[in-house]
Design a protein around this motif. Sequence first.
Motif, PDB file in Angstrom:
ATOM      1  N   GLU A  37       6.745  14.266 -23.287  1.00 38.56           N
ATOM      2  CA  GLU A  37       7.887  13.424 -23.596  1.00 38.56           C
ATOM      3  C   GLU A  37       7.545  12.422 -24.707  1.00 38.56           C
ATOM      4  OE1 GLU A  37      11.153  10.816 -21.131  1.00 38.56           O
ATOM      5  OE2 GLU A  37      10.007  12.370 -20.093  1.00 38.56           O
ATOM      6  N   MET A  60      21.145  11.759 -26.371  1.00 37.43           N
ATOM      7  CA  MET A  60      21.497  12.184 -25.019  1.00 37.43           C
ATOM      8  C   MET A  60      21.144  11.052 -24.057  1.00 37.43           C
ATOM      9  SD  MET A  60      22.595  14.913 -23.237  1.00 37.43           S
ATOM     10  CE  MET A  60      22.186  16.377 -24.140  1.00 37.43           C
ATOM     11  N   ASN A  62      21.640  10.178 -20.069  1.00 35.80           N
ATOM     12  CA  ASN A  62      22.034  10.666 -18.745  1.00 35.80           C
ATOM     13  C   ASN A  62      22.893  11.928 -18.820  1.00 35.80           C
ATOM     14  OD1 ASN A  62      20.672   8.565 -17.477  1.00 35.80           O
ATOM     15  ND2 ASN A  62      22.454   7.218 -17.557  1.00 35.80           N
ATOM     16  N   GLY A  63      22.512  12.829 -19.677  1.00 35.30           N
ATOM     17  CA  GLY A  63      23.226  14.099 -19.774  1.00 35.30           C
ATOM     18  C   GLY A  63      24.479  14.059 -20.624  1.00 35.30           C
ATOM     19  N   VAL A  64      24.777  12.896 -21.235  1.00 37.32           N
ATOM     20  CA  VAL A  64      25.969  12.763 -22.069  1.00 37.32           C
ATOM     21  C   VAL A  64      25.514  12.547 -23.513  1.00 37.32           C
ATOM     22  CG1 VAL A  64      28.032  11.385 -22.507  1.00 37.32           C
ATOM     23  CG2 VAL A  64      27.254  11.735 -20.166  1.00 37.32           C
ATOM     24  N   LEU A  65      26.064  13.345 -24.414  1.00 35.33           N
ATOM     25  CA  LEU A  65      25.733  13.213 -25.826  1.00 35.33           C
ATOM     26  C   LEU A  65      26.578  12.092 -26.430  1.00 35.33           C
ATOM     27  CD1 LEU A  65      23.824  14.632 -27.756  1.00 35.33           C
ATOM     28  CD2 LEU A  65      25.693  16.108 -28.457  1.00 35.33           C
TER      29      LEU A  65
END
Length: 116
Positions: A37, A60, A62-65
């Motif tokens: 990472e 990105m 929390n999974g949102v672009l």
Amino acid sequence: MAQQITARKQQELQNQYSTFKNNLQQIAQKIGDVETEAEEHKLVLETLEPLSGDRKCFRMINGVLVERTVKDVVPALKTNSDGLRKVLEDLVKQYNGKQTEMEKWKKKNNIQVVQQ
């Protein structure tokens, strides 16, 4: 009766050894994950640094672009990268401590590993 006690003691020592090895393996896995990472963060920073601060980029979260500008993203990436470096140092210290503890335990109990 004495043989049963030594067999029980031997089994107990084998369980303790397995626990030590598993703990070391888990910490090593975490170290590998954090290193990967941190390398990704470094690569992204190297890519974004030469770009203009007003240029748009995507991040990105929390999974949102999310659409941001380079000047918004770079400081957050640097902070995250520094945090990962600190976590990595702590994990390496933890690994070395566990390894030292295991070596002391092996000496104390006169453990000789046949197969590692």
